[in-house]
Scaffold this active site. Structure first.
Site, PDB file in Angstrom:
ATOM      1  N   ASN A  98      20.513  -5.167  -7.568  1.00 12.13           N
ATOM      2  CA  ASN A  98      20.648  -3.803  -8.091  1.00 12.13           C
ATOM      3  C   ASN A  98      21.737  -3.114  -7.271  1.00 12.13           C
ATOM      4  OD1 ASN A  98      20.397  -1.153  -8.856  1.00 12.13           O
ATOM      5  ND2 ASN A  98      18.371  -0.862  -7.918  1.00 12.13           N
TER       6      ASN A  98
ATOM      7  N   LYS B 133      23.081  -0.297  -7.740  1.00 11.89           N
ATOM      8  CA  LYS B 133      22.940   1.173  -7.737  1.00 11.89           C
ATOM      9  C   LYS B 133      24.289   1.828  -8.021  1.00 11.89           C
ATOM     10  CE  LYS B 133      19.072   0.605  -4.625  1.00 11.89           C
ATOM     11  NZ  LYS B 133      18.182   1.184  -3.652  1.00 11.89           N
TER      12      LYS B 133
ATOM     13  N   HIS C 125      12.867   2.450 -11.904  1.00 16.85           N
ATOM     14  CA  HIS C 125      13.128   2.316 -10.464  1.00 16.85           C
ATOM     15  C   HIS C 125      12.653   3.592  -9.765  1.00 16.85           C
ATOM     16  CE1 HIS C 125      15.245   1.995  -6.664  1.00 16.85           C
ATOM     17  NE2 HIS C 125      15.340   0.697  -6.905  1.00 16.85           N
TER      18      HIS C 125
ATOM     19  N   GLU D 166      13.963   5.371  -7.642  1.00 16.56           N
ATOM     20  CA  GLU D 166      15.004   6.415  -7.573  1.00 16.56           C
ATOM     21  C   GLU D 166      15.102   7.171  -8.896  1.00 16.56           C
ATOM     22  OE1 GLU D 166      18.067   3.822  -6.116  1.00 16.56           O
ATOM     23  OE2 GLU D 166      16.957   3.626  -4.240  1.00 16.56           O
TER      24      GLU D 166
ATOM     25  N   GLU E 233       7.955  -2.643  -5.676  1.00 16.99           N
ATOM     26  CA  GLU E 233       8.860  -2.115  -4.657  1.00 16.99           C
ATOM     27  C   GLU E 233       8.196  -0.960  -3.914  1.00 16.99           C
ATOM     28  OE1 GLU E 233      13.192  -3.107  -5.702  1.00 16.99           O
ATOM     29  OE2 GLU E 233      12.714  -1.221  -6.676  1.00 16.99           O
TER      30      GLU E 233
ATOM     31  N   GLY F 235      15.625   0.418   1.067  1.00 16.46           N
ATOM     32  CA  GLY F 235      16.796   0.928   1.771  1.00 16.46           C
ATOM     33  C   GLY F 235      16.494   1.429   3.170  1.00 16.46           C
TER      34      GLY F 235
ATOM     35  N   SER G 226      14.178  -3.954   1.051  1.00 19.35           N
ATOM     36  CA  SER G 226      14.824  -4.517   2.244  1.00 19.35           C
ATOM     37  C   SER G 226      14.689  -6.042   2.344  1.00 19.35           C
ATOM     38  CB  SER G 226      14.319  -3.839   3.513  1.00 19.35           C
ATOM     39  OG  SER G 226      14.619  -2.446   3.473  1.00 19.35           O
TER      40      SER G 226
END
Ligand code: PEP
Length: 255
Positions: free
Chosen positions: A12, A14, A98, A100, A169, A175, A215
């Site tokens: 991904n 992003k 996701h 985000e 996730e 991240g 991660s």
């Protein structure tokens, strides 16, 4: 002994990489992984780089994915993109829900559910993301949150349930450099498989691939991917470098 389910590693990217940078990264990945067939390899660049990246990976084993889509087929939805537009660009996969998107763009499970249905109807394979926040984990709500997200995001799919890929996730691991331990991740993956069994029966639950994301890197991929219910990875930061992405894919071979 290898797993029943084929490992799938998806990158991904992003909101990173210009078209030129995306092309360079793709060439590097193609050189390292273009022939890899033991693991399913997917790259998910920005919308603007889909065409260029897709051209480079034509006739390789690497598949193209998008990071989002709208649930409607067309119309007055400024700034949005539909499943058929992604198919036009030879996308096979689309990441949906996701964290985000959920956090910054207010995507709810109901929205994710509409997108999942539209993706399947449009012949795209949805990678549906679920995961708990640190606060939720610390207050022992992880499983309740995951159950709710899975049941609502995948509601009403019927026979199509088997077409989805799930990415677990944990938000606190995305991240941040913090990774769920293999045991923590396996525990939630097995739990998700149990929910899928309740929803679609044993055969469907055993067929669905559940990726881990948060991660993941070449140094921890081997242990994570060795867990019985971890069937791949959704990779953010480490997917932006061809060598580290390939390192994760290679860790998936023979699992
Ligand atoms: C992600 O955002 O899907 C992700 C897993 O990111 P990272 O690998 O950077 O934690």
């Amino acid at each position: 002994m290898s797993k029943k389910r084929k490992i799938i590693i998806a990158g991904n990217w992003k909101m990173n990489k210009s078209i030129h940078e995306a092309e360079e990264l793709t060439k590097g990945i193609k050189q390292l992984l273009g022939e890899t067939s033991e693991v399913d390899v997917v790259v998910c660049p920005t919308f603007t780089a889909l065409k260029s990246v897709g051209d480079i990976i034509t006739n390789t084993n690497i598949k193209l994915g998008a990071q989002n889509m709208h649930w409607e087929a067309e119309g007055a939805y400024t700034g949005e993109i539909s499943s058929s537009m992604l198919r036009d660009l030879y996308c096979h996969y689309v990441i949906l829900g996701h964290s985000e998107r959920r956090t910054y763009f207010g995507e709810t499970d109901e929205v994710v559910n509409k997108k999942v249905k539209a993706a399947i109807a449009g012949n795209l394979i949805p990678i549906v993301c679920v995961g708990e926040s640190l606060e939720q984990r610390e207050s022992d709500q992880t499983k309740a949150i995951i159950k709710d997200q899975i049941e609502k995001s995948l509601a009403g799919l019927g026979e199509d349930l088997k077409k989805v890929i799930i990415a677990y996730e944990p938000i606190w691991a995305i991240g941040t450099g913090l990774t769920a331990s293999p045991e923590q991740a396996q525990d939630v993956h097995a739990y998700i498989r149990g929910i899928l069994e309740e929803m679609g029966g044993t055969d469907v639950a055993q067929a669905i691939r559940i990726q881990y994301g948060g991660s993941m890197k070449p140094t921890n991929a081997d242990e994570l991917l060795s867990q019985p219910d971890i069937d791949g990875g959704l990779i953010g930061g480490a997917a932006l470098d061809a060598n580290s992405f390939a390192g994760i894919v290679n860790a998936g071979i023979e699992k």
